[in-house]
Design a protein around this motif. Sequence first.
Motif, PDB file in Angstrom:
ATOM      1  N   THR A  72     -13.662 -32.441   1.828  1.00  0.00           N
ATOM      2  CA  THR A  72     -13.512 -31.104   1.271  1.00  0.00           C
ATOM      3  C   THR A  72     -14.461 -30.855   0.111  1.00  0.00           C
ATOM      4  OG1 THR A  72     -11.718 -31.839  -0.158  1.00  0.00           O
ATOM      5  CG2 THR A  72     -11.102 -30.932   1.977  1.00  0.00           C
ATOM      6  N   GLN A  73     -14.885 -31.934  -0.542  1.00  0.00           N
ATOM      7  CA  GLN A  73     -15.804 -31.799  -1.667  1.00  0.00           C
ATOM      8  C   GLN A  73     -16.427 -33.161  -1.950  1.00  0.00           C
ATOM      9  OE1 GLN A  73     -13.903 -30.385  -5.226  1.00  0.00           O
ATOM     10  NE2 GLN A  73     -15.805 -29.958  -6.253  1.00  0.00           N
ATOM     11  N   SER A  74     -17.688 -33.153  -2.343  1.00  0.00           N
ATOM     12  CA  SER A  74     -18.327 -34.396  -2.761  1.00  0.00           C
ATOM     13  C   SER A  74     -19.292 -34.083  -3.892  1.00  0.00           C
ATOM     14  CB  SER A  74     -19.056 -35.067  -1.595  1.00  0.00           C
ATOM     15  OG  SER A  74     -20.084 -34.240  -1.129  1.00  0.00           O
ATOM     16  N   VAL A  75     -19.463 -35.031  -4.785  1.00  0.00           N
ATOM     17  CA  VAL A  75     -20.332 -34.826  -5.939  1.00  0.00           C
ATOM     18  C   VAL A  75     -20.866 -36.184  -6.396  1.00  0.00           C
ATOM     19  CG1 VAL A  75     -18.435 -34.925  -7.616  1.00  0.00           C
ATOM     20  CG2 VAL A  75     -20.516 -33.717  -8.193  1.00  0.00           C
ATOM     21  N   LYS A  76     -22.104 -36.186  -6.837  1.00  0.00           N
ATOM     22  CA  LYS A  76     -22.710 -37.391  -7.408  1.00  0.00           C
ATOM     23  C   LYS A  76     -22.858 -37.166  -8.903  1.00  0.00           C
ATOM     24  CE  LYS A  76     -26.639 -40.464  -7.053  1.00  0.00           C
ATOM     25  NZ  LYS A  76     -27.907 -40.737  -6.401  1.00  0.00           N
ATOM     26  N   LEU A  77     -22.332 -38.099  -9.697  1.00  0.00           N
ATOM     27  CA  LEU A  77     -22.374 -37.985 -11.149  1.00  0.00           C
ATOM     28  C   LEU A  77     -23.216 -39.116 -11.731  1.00  0.00           C
ATOM     29  CD1 LEU A  77     -18.594 -37.248 -11.832  1.00  0.00           C
ATOM     30  CD2 LEU A  77     -20.456 -35.611 -11.811  1.00  0.00           C
ATOM     31  N   GLY A  78     -24.174 -38.768 -12.549  1.00  0.00           N
ATOM     32  CA  GLY A  78     -25.004 -39.757 -13.230  1.00  0.00           C
ATOM     33  C   GLY A  78     -24.286 -40.332 -14.432  1.00  0.00           C
ATOM     34  N   PRO A  79     -24.897 -41.296 -15.098  1.00  0.00           N
ATOM     35  CA  PRO A  79     -24.292 -41.884 -16.297  1.00  0.00           C
ATOM     36  C   PRO A  79     -24.060 -40.825 -17.385  1.00  0.00           C
ATOM     37  CG  PRO A  79     -26.157 -43.187 -15.557  1.00  0.00           C
ATOM     38  CD  PRO A  79     -26.164 -41.935 -14.758  1.00  0.00           C
ATOM     39  N   ASN A  80     -22.942 -40.943 -18.084  1.00  0.00           N
ATOM     40  CA  ASN A  80     -22.558 -40.023 -19.167  1.00  0.00           C
ATOM     41  C   ASN A  80     -22.691 -38.565 -18.746  1.00  0.00           C
ATOM     42  OD1 ASN A  80     -21.845 -41.984 -21.045  1.00  0.00           O
ATOM     43  ND2 ASN A  80     -23.954 -42.219 -21.713  1.00  0.00           N
ATOM     44  N   SER A  81     -22.147 -38.230 -17.606  1.00  0.00           N
ATOM     45  CA  SER A  81     -22.272 -36.870 -17.080  1.00  0.00           C
ATOM     46  C   SER A  81     -21.389 -35.894 -17.855  1.00  0.00           C
ATOM     47  CB  SER A  81     -21.876 -36.836 -15.608  1.00  0.00           C
ATOM     48  OG  SER A  81     -20.489 -37.074 -15.477  1.00  0.00           O
ATOM     49  N   LEU A  82     -21.697 -34.638 -17.708  1.00  0.00           N
ATOM     50  CA  LEU A  82     -20.838 -33.588 -18.243  1.00  0.00           C
ATOM     51  C   LEU A  82     -19.622 -33.452 -17.350  1.00  0.00           C
ATOM     52  CD1 LEU A  82     -23.568 -30.917 -19.056  1.00  0.00           C
ATOM     53  CD2 LEU A  82     -22.433 -32.466 -20.649  1.00  0.00           C
ATOM     54  N   LYS A  83     -18.613 -32.712 -17.811  1.00  0.00           N
ATOM     55  CA  LYS A  83     -17.421 -32.492 -16.996  1.00  0.00           C
ATOM     56  C   LYS A  83     -17.768 -31.567 -15.828  1.00  0.00           C
ATOM     57  CE  LYS A  83     -13.848 -33.314 -20.381  1.00  0.00           C
ATOM     58  NZ  LYS A  83     -12.641 -32.796 -21.019  1.00  0.00           N
ATOM     59  N   TYR A  84     -17.229 -31.892 -14.673  1.00  0.00           N
ATOM     60  CA  TYR A  84     -17.459 -31.127 -13.463  1.00  0.00           C
ATOM     61  C   TYR A  84     -16.107 -30.640 -12.954  1.00  0.00           C
ATOM     62  CZ  TYR A  84     -19.027 -30.006  -8.755  1.00  0.00           C
ATOM     63  OH  TYR A  84     -19.306 -29.353  -7.589  1.00  0.00           O
TER      64      TYR A  84
END
Length: 111
Positions: A72-84
């Motif tokens: 239903t949803q996918s996301v890739k987050l890098g180091p020290n990411s902002l809130k998503y």
Amino acid sequence: MKKLIPFLLTLICLSFNTIIVTPALVGNVFKEGIYQLSDLNSSPNNLYTIQNVSSNDGVYIAIFDNKNTITTQSVKLGPNSLKYKLLPLNPTDRIMIVGDGDVYISPRTAE
């Protein structure tokens, strides 16, 4: 010698009185794995934000429906990411976290 005894007594007292402080984030920080919505501190409106709090490693997050077939949803987050902001989740959804990072998931209010 007179200064040594009070110093040692102070050192002994301080060593027994060490306090280990646990950060408030720890309850909502997740590592690699598959989690159900019930594993989170559930939000009444099922709205959440997600953030990678690791300083070195990225993560990939995928959310599956109750049959574990449709993402239903996918996301890739890098180091020290902002809130998503995540889409509204159903109570039966599963969250898959892949990577060595630490993911902080927190409830958010409807906007």
